[in-house]
Structure formats: structure tokens, C-alpha cells
Design a protein around this motif. Structure first.
Motif, PDB file in Angstrom:
ATOM      1  N   ALA A 150       0.517  -0.925  -0.372  1.00  0.00           N
ATOM      2  CA  ALA A 150       0.004   0.027  -0.029  1.00  0.00           C
ATOM      3  C   ALA A 150       0.747   1.394  -0.311  1.00  0.00           C
ATOM      4  O   ALA A 150       0.895   2.319  -0.868  1.00  0.00           O
ATOM      5  CB  ALA A 150      -0.211  -0.049   1.125  1.00  0.00           C
ATOM      6  N   ILE A 151       2.272   1.390   0.618  1.00  0.00           N
ATOM      7  CA  ILE A 151       2.545   1.924   0.913  1.00  0.00           C
ATOM      8  C   ILE A 151       2.728   2.604  -0.447  1.00  0.00           C
ATOM      9  O   ILE A 151       3.777   3.625  -0.935  1.00  0.00           O
ATOM     10  CB  ILE A 151       4.103   2.293   2.200  1.00  0.00           C
ATOM     11  CG1 ILE A 151       3.138   2.104   3.727  1.00  0.00           C
ATOM     12  CG2 ILE A 151       4.884   3.317   1.943  1.00  0.00           C
ATOM     13  CD1 ILE A 151       3.892   1.723   4.602  1.00  0.00           C
ATOM     14  N   ALA A 152       3.937   1.221  -1.253  1.00  0.00           N
ATOM     15  CA  ALA A 152       4.522   1.465  -1.933  1.00  0.00           C
ATOM     16  C   ALA A 152       3.362   2.421  -3.405  1.00  0.00           C
ATOM     17  O   ALA A 152       3.808   2.934  -4.351  1.00  0.00           O
ATOM     18  CB  ALA A 152       5.306   0.031  -2.349  1.00  0.00           C
ATOM     19  N   VAL A 153       2.747   2.001  -3.694  1.00  0.00           N
ATOM     20  CA  VAL A 153       1.769   2.720  -4.164  1.00  0.00           C
ATOM     21  C   VAL A 153       1.319   3.826  -3.983  1.00  0.00           C
ATOM     22  O   VAL A 153       0.706   4.898  -5.203  1.00  0.00           O
ATOM     23  CB  VAL A 153       0.270   1.357  -3.865  1.00  0.00           C
ATOM     24  CG1 VAL A 153      -1.277   2.669  -5.252  1.00  0.00           C
ATOM     25  CG2 VAL A 153      -0.395   0.237  -4.898  1.00  0.00           C
ATOM     26  N   LEU A 154       1.509   4.192  -2.766  1.00  0.00           N
ATOM     27  CA  LEU A 154       1.764   5.374  -2.303  1.00  0.00           C
ATOM     28  C   LEU A 154       2.224   6.811  -3.044  1.00  0.00           C
ATOM     29  O   LEU A 154       2.169   7.971  -3.349  1.00  0.00           O
ATOM     30  CB  LEU A 154       0.761   6.004  -0.818  1.00  0.00           C
ATOM     31  CG  LEU A 154       1.146   6.770  -0.236  1.00  0.00           C
ATOM     32  CD1 LEU A 154      -0.829   7.530  -0.327  1.00  0.00           C
ATOM     33  CD2 LEU A 154       0.660   6.882   1.282  1.00  0.00           C
ATOM     34  N   ARG A 155       3.336   5.820  -2.919  1.00  0.00           N
ATOM     35  CA  ARG A 155       4.783   6.475  -2.730  1.00  0.00           C
ATOM     36  C   ARG A 155       4.636   6.823  -4.914  1.00  0.00           C
ATOM     37  O   ARG A 155       5.875   7.560  -5.471  1.00  0.00           O
ATOM     38  CB  ARG A 155       6.048   5.411  -3.271  1.00  0.00           C
ATOM     39  CG  ARG A 155       5.995   5.572  -1.326  1.00  0.00           C
ATOM     40  CD  ARG A 155       7.335   5.082  -0.971  1.00  0.00           C
ATOM     41  NE  ARG A 155       8.536   5.442  -1.380  1.00  0.00           N
ATOM     42  CZ  ARG A 155       9.558   4.860  -1.581  1.00  0.00           C
ATOM     43  NH1 ARG A 155       9.935   3.569  -1.291  1.00  0.00           N
ATOM     44  NH2 ARG A 155      10.504   5.202  -1.869  1.00  0.00           N
ATOM     45  N   GLY A 156       3.843   6.122  -5.607  1.00  0.00           N
ATOM     46  CA  GLY A 156       3.282   6.364  -6.774  1.00  0.00           C
ATOM     47  C   GLY A 156       4.155   5.011  -7.578  1.00  0.00           C
ATOM     48  O   GLY A 156       4.226   5.564  -8.950  1.00  0.00           O
ATOM     49  N   LYS A 157       5.117   4.532  -7.329  1.00  0.00           N
ATOM     50  CA  LYS A 157       5.502   3.175  -8.181  1.00  0.00           C
ATOM     51  C   LYS A 157       4.799   2.807  -8.556  1.00  0.00           C
ATOM     52  O   LYS A 157       4.929   2.366  -9.962  1.00  0.00           O
ATOM     53  CB  LYS A 157       5.736   2.033  -7.138  1.00  0.00           C
ATOM     54  CG  LYS A 157       7.398   0.499  -7.530  1.00  0.00           C
ATOM     55  CD  LYS A 157       7.030   0.112  -6.297  1.00  0.00           C
ATOM     56  CE  LYS A 157       7.852  -0.674  -7.354  1.00  0.00           C
ATOM     57  NZ  LYS A 157       8.095  -2.185  -6.261  1.00  0.00           N
ATOM     58  N   TYR A 158       3.183   2.646  -8.611  1.00  0.00           N
ATOM     59  CA  TYR A 158       2.441   2.081  -9.980  1.00  0.00           C
ATOM     60  C   TYR A 158       1.805   3.174 -10.352  1.00  0.00           C
ATOM     61  O   TYR A 158       0.541   2.790 -11.365  1.00  0.00           O
ATOM     62  CB  TYR A 158       1.014   1.016  -8.854  1.00  0.00           C
ATOM     63  CG  TYR A 158       2.235   0.134  -9.013  1.00  0.00           C
ATOM     64  CD1 TYR A 158       2.657  -1.392  -8.654  1.00  0.00           C
ATOM     65  CD2 TYR A 158       2.586  -0.069  -7.256  1.00  0.00           C
ATOM     66  CE1 TYR A 158       2.741  -2.400  -8.448  1.00  0.00           C
ATOM     67  CE2 TYR A 158       3.106  -1.079  -6.372  1.00  0.00           C
ATOM     68  CZ  TYR A 158       3.574  -2.534  -7.770  1.00  0.00           C
ATOM     69  OH  TYR A 158       4.689  -3.657  -6.659  1.00  0.00           O
TER      70      TYR A 158
END
Length: 460
Positions: free
Chosen positions: A46-54
Motif C-alpha cells: 500500500a505504501i509503495a502504491v502511495l509513493r507512486g510506484k504503480y
């Protein structure tokens, strides 16, 4: 005015009865077991998604994952974290905080479901623009025969999204911290001036639409959380020896309710303190109410589960972190037992006692940022409800009504404002939770598909 306050208080008590408690908390627990706690295992993702990775610019939507979360947080991380926690402790004592935590843990999963549905069943408004939120996932996911639920949510949202509580508490803070000490407070006239200034600032931002609101929230939310976090950590560090005692008291008092001063519920004070914690928790993080899905429904993504995971972070930041810090500040400084203040005034007293001369001004800065950002975001929610009911062209009329309500909120009492919003939050929660429970199998199916793809990509 006195009769109006009594009437609204009775409405609030009626709305927040046993049926709503069952659907909000019981329904949330059902959803938690229905999905077998799976989303909690993917907090790192979820944090990775939030950081814009996807992030993918070609996906449908209007704003990024980060902007969606900060827009939702700018509405929830606000006066609910400063004033609502103080109200809970003033009435219920330390134990009320425990039940706010329970509300938040259940609410994290509820927000996962509602935000996933907001993307899964996006609909188009009268201008053909893609929109999300409970009213749309009711219409698109359940069909037109369920439209009365969508209408109920939208009508309730017109009032529930008004910023009257935030404005009321901001006005009270400006009066207590700034105007009264220098002798500038003139009662109703001072409140009116503050209201007019706030209405003017708000009009400049919200007339710019969602893009301006989300850009403003993106800048304000991280900074306001950081400033507040540093101030509270300083106070807790100065009273470190008291922290373990009060942290323990939060747990023990939750089941003894020895400091509870409110009305009994289900025949006892334990029921009363549980209901108080749930109400204040719901006011703080809005899980199950249906406001946040309207912001998350505008996220630029074609993966509904991703937005559900991002939304799940909201109650954790809002209630488990920010509300807990506020609660411990009020408890360790002892003002909850020595002061007759309530709401934001109680929190201001705690800051001033701990940091004489500067504490209340630091809090005032945080309150200004908290409140104004919340006011901006709530305007978006109310406008979406208006657009759903009467078409996109009608939302400008709601904006005028919204701006006028700022002046009303600044010049009326705390009890009237908090009971008014509580009532309509309850009425928004009913269609939101009912539709979410009915559509839960669709979220579970989408989640299994998404998480299996994530696991496969990791293995490969």
C-alpha cells in the motif's frame, strides 16, 4: 436556539442508536472476517502504491493515489483529531480513546472495501465525467432499484459535508488564544468577522474545483501533520514518566468507565463509553460514513484494490497516530481533570500548560491549517452529492450555500454543530454500509485476483 439545540441533540441520539452501531461496527467486523484480514498483510505494498510506484498516466481518473489520500486526510485529519478527542475524554475519560482505536482498526478494513468499490463501480455524472463514491457504486453496482439508498446518501451528504464543526472550533480557538488575551474579543461581532474571513479564503480555493483542492491538500496535509507531531512529541517527552501510566489507563478504563459522565447505553456505562468512542472515532476517521470514497473514486487507476489499500492507511494515520498523540497530551498534562474546558479549548489548555507562552500559538497554527484544509475537502464532497442529485450545473448553488454555512458555523454553539454533523453522518453511514455489505463478495473476488497477480509477479 435552545429548543433547536435540544431537538438536534435528540435527533443525534436517535440516529446513533443500537441499529447503527450494529451495522457500522458489526458490519465492519463481518467484512474483516469475510476477507480474512488479507489487506493488512499488504501494508508495505500500500505504501509503495502511495509513493507512486504503480502510477500510470494513461489510467482513468483525475488525481494521483497520493492526492486522493491527502484530499481524504485533509478532511479527516483535522478538528476531529484535536477537538473530537478532547470531547471524548471530557465526557468519557481515558477509556473512550480505546474504543476510538477499535473503531479505527475496524475502519481500516471498511475503508478498504468502500474505496475499492468506489473504483470498481465508477459511474458518469450528467456531463459524462467519471465519478466515484457510495451514490455511484450503489447505482452502478446494485442497479436502479436501489436508487433510494443513493439518494438518501446524497441528501444526507449535503448537510453532513458542511464545515460547521471545523469552523466553529477554529473560531473558538482564535477567540480563546488570540482575541481574548489582547482584549479584542467582541462576542458575536468577532465571530462574524472570523466567519467572513474564512468564507472568503474558502471561496477562492473551492471555486477552483478538485484540482486546486487536491493540490492545496497535497501541500498542507504533510506539513500540518509534521508540525503537530513535533509539538506533541515535545510535550510527551517533557512528561515521559506519565506516559506509561496513562497508556495503561486507556486500556483499563475502557472496561471500567470510572470517569464516564455521559448517558448510559444498553443499560450501563460500559455501553455508553463504547458508543461514545465509536461516535468520536467515526467522526475522526469517517470510516463507513462514505465521504472518503468520493475522493478515492477520483484516483487515476484501473486497479480498484490498489486504491482500497491506499485508503486503508487513512484511519491508521488519522486515529491510531494523530488522535492518540492528542489524547496522551491531554492526559499527561492533567487538564482533563483540572479544567472545565471542552473541545479545542481543552487541547489548547494542555498545550499552554506544557509549553507556557508558545504552546497555544503552536496549536493555533496547526488548528488553522487543519481546519482550512478540511473545509476545502468537504466542499468537494457536498458538491458531488449535489451533482448526483441535480446535475453538475447545480453544484455552484451548493458552493454558495456551503460558503454561507461557514458564517453560520462561526456564530453558533459547539453542541449544536457537533450534534448536527453526527446526525447526518449517521444517515450517510446507513446506505454506505448496507451497499458495501451487499457488494462485499465483488470486493473479495477482485482482491483475490489482484493479490494472486501480485504474488505471482513477486515469484517470477
Amino acid at each position: 436556539m435552545e429548543n433547536l439545540e435540544k431537538f438536534v441533540a435528540q435527533l443525534s441520539s436517535l440516529a446513533w442508536g443500537l441499529p447503527l452501531l450494529i451495522i457500522l461496527i458489526g458490519g465492519g467486523i463481518y467484512l474483516l472476517f469475510r476477507i480474512r484480514f488479507i489487506p493488512f498483510r499488504y501494508l508495505g505494498h500500500a505504501i509503495a502504491v502511495l509513493r507512486g510506484k504503480y502510477d500510470d498516466e494513461n489510467d482513468e481518473g483525475q488525481i494521483s493515489h497520493f492526492q486522493a489520500l491527502t484530499t481524504a486526510l485533509s478532511a479527516t485529519v483535522g478538528m476531529g483529531n484535536i477537538a473530537s478527542v478532547a470531547v471524548a475524554i471530557a465526557i468519557g475519560g481515558p477509556g473512550a480513546v480505546f474504543w476510538m482505536w477499535v473503531s479505527a482498526l475496524i475502519g481500516m478494513n471498511t475503508k478498504f472495501f468502500t474505496a475499492t468499490l468506489a473504483i470498481l463501480f465508477r459511474g458518469k455524472d450528467s456531463e459524462g465525467q467519471l465519478q466515484g463514491g457510495p451514490m455511484y457504486f450503489i447505482r452502478e453496482g446494485l442497479g436502479k432499484k436501489w436508487m433510494p439508498l443513493a439518494v438518501m446518501f446524497s441528501v444526507s451528504g449535503l448537510i453532513g459535508a458542511l464545515p460547521v464543526f471545523n469552523v466553529n472550533q477554529l473560531t473558538q480557538a482564535i477567540n480563546d488564544i488570540l482575541l481574548k488575551p489582547i482584549g479584542w474579543y467582541q462576542g458575536f461581532q468577532s465571530n462574524l468577522v472570523v466567519g467572513i474571513i474564512l468564507a472568503t479564503v474558502t471561496a477562492i480555493v473551492i471555486l477552483g474545483g478538485l484540482s486546486r483542492i487536491s493540490r492545496t491538500a497535497e501541500r498542507l496535509v504533510p506539513s500540518m501533520v509534521l508540525i503537530y507531531f513535533l509539538a506533541v512529541i515535545t510535550i510527551l517527552g517533557m512528561n515521559m514518566e506519565q506516559v506509561p501510566y496513562y497508556f495503561k489507563l486507556i486500556f483499563t478504563d475502557a472496561f471500567s468507565a470510572q470517569f464516564y459522565q455521559g448517558d448510559a447505553f444498553l443499560g450501563g456505562v460500559i455501553g455508553g463509553i463504547i458508543l461514545l468512542g465509536i461516535r468520536r472515532g467515526a467522526f475522526s476517521n469517517e470510516a463507513g460514513i462514505g465521504t472518503a470514497p468520493m475522493a478515492h473514486g477520483a484516483a487515476k487507476t484501473n486497479e480498484p484494490v490498489r486504491e482500497g489499500l491506499v485508503a486503508m492507511l487513512g484511519p491508521a494515520i488519522d486515529t491510531l497516530i494523530v488522535c492518540t498523540l492528542t489524547a496522551l497530551t491531554i492526559l499527561v498534562t492533567g487538564v482533563w481533570q483540572t479544567s472545565d474546558a471542552n473541545g479545542v479549548s481543552l487541547t489548547a489548555t494542555a498545550f499552554e500548560n506544557a509549553l507556557p507562552g508558545v504552546g497555544q500559538y503552536v496549536l493555533l497554527l496547526c488548528i488553522v491549517i487543519f481546519s482550512i484544509s478540511s473545509v476545502f475537502s468537504y466542499s468537494y464532497y457536498g458538491s458531488k452529492c449535489m451533482s448526483f442529485l441535480f446535475g453538475v450545473g447545480s453544484k455552484r448553488y451548493y458552493v454558495y450555500f456551503y460558503i454561507l454555512s461557514i458564517i453560520i458555523g462561526a456564530t453558533t454553539s459547539l453542541s449544536l454543530m457537533i450534534n448536527l454533523i453526527d446526525t447526518f453522518f449517521a444517515l450517510m453511514a446507513i446506505p454506505t454500509m448496507l451497499s458495501t455489505l451487499i457488494l462485499a463478495p465483488r470486493v473479495v473476488k477482485a482482491s483475490r485476483d489482484y493479490f494472486s497477480r501480485i504474488s505471482f509477479s513477486k515469484r517470477s
